[in-house]
Design an enzyme around this catalytic site. Structure first.
Site, mmCIF file in Angstrom:
data_model
loop_
_atom_site.group_PDB
_atom_site.id
_atom_site.type_symbol
_atom_site.label_atom_id
_atom_site.label_comp_id
_atom_site.label_asym_id
_atom_site.label_seq_id
_atom_site.Cartn_x
_atom_site.Cartn_y
_atom_site.Cartn_z
ATOM 1 N N ASN A 18 0.707 7.990 5.711
ATOM 2 C CA ASN A 18 0.415 6.990 4.695
ATOM 3 C C ASN A 18 -0.785 6.147 5.100
ATOM 4 O OD1 ASN A 18 2.588 7.689 2.974
ATOM 5 N ND2 ASN A 18 3.995 6.596 4.307
ATOM 6 N N CYS A 19 -1.338 5.467 4.117
ATOM 7 C CA CYS A 19 -2.491 4.599 4.322
ATOM 8 C C CYS A 19 -2.195 3.625 5.467
ATOM 9 C CB CYS A 19 -2.758 3.835 3.027
ATOM 10 S SG CYS A 19 -4.152 2.716 3.129
ATOM 11 N N PRO A 20 -3.104 3.419 6.368
ATOM 12 C CA PRO A 20 -4.498 3.852 6.386
ATOM 13 C C PRO A 20 -4.756 5.084 7.255
ATOM 14 C CG PRO A 20 -4.234 2.159 8.030
ATOM 15 C CD PRO A 20 -2.861 2.393 7.392
#
Length: 80
Positions: A18-20
């Site tokens: 998942n981000c980042p």
């Protein structure tokens, strides 16, 4: 932008991250490439579409192509 036959020099598998993290992995991989080489990134985070567009604008690297298929997004970034 969609181009399933885009040639690339290196690939980063960011599926399940998942981000980042997809951006951070791409940024690290781009530092190992020479100007003009292309990085292919495969991600499953839906937010990565927006993230990679912004990343390309901010860094000056070119988002050559992107495609979505079966909840996976593939991005092709050309190093500046």
């Amino acid at each position: 932008m969609t181009d399933t036959a885009t040639p690339f020099d290196r690939e980063v598998d960011a599926r399940g991250l998942n981000c980042p993290l997809p951006i951070l992995r791409a940024k690290k991989a781009l530092t190992d490439l020479e100007s003009g080489q292309v990085l292919r990134v495969v991600a499953t985070d839906p937010g990565s579409q927006r993230d990679f567009q912004a990343f390309a604008r901010q860094t000056g690297n070119e988002l050559v192509a992107s495609e979505a298929k079966d909840k996976e997004w593939v991005f092709y970034l050309k190093r500046r």
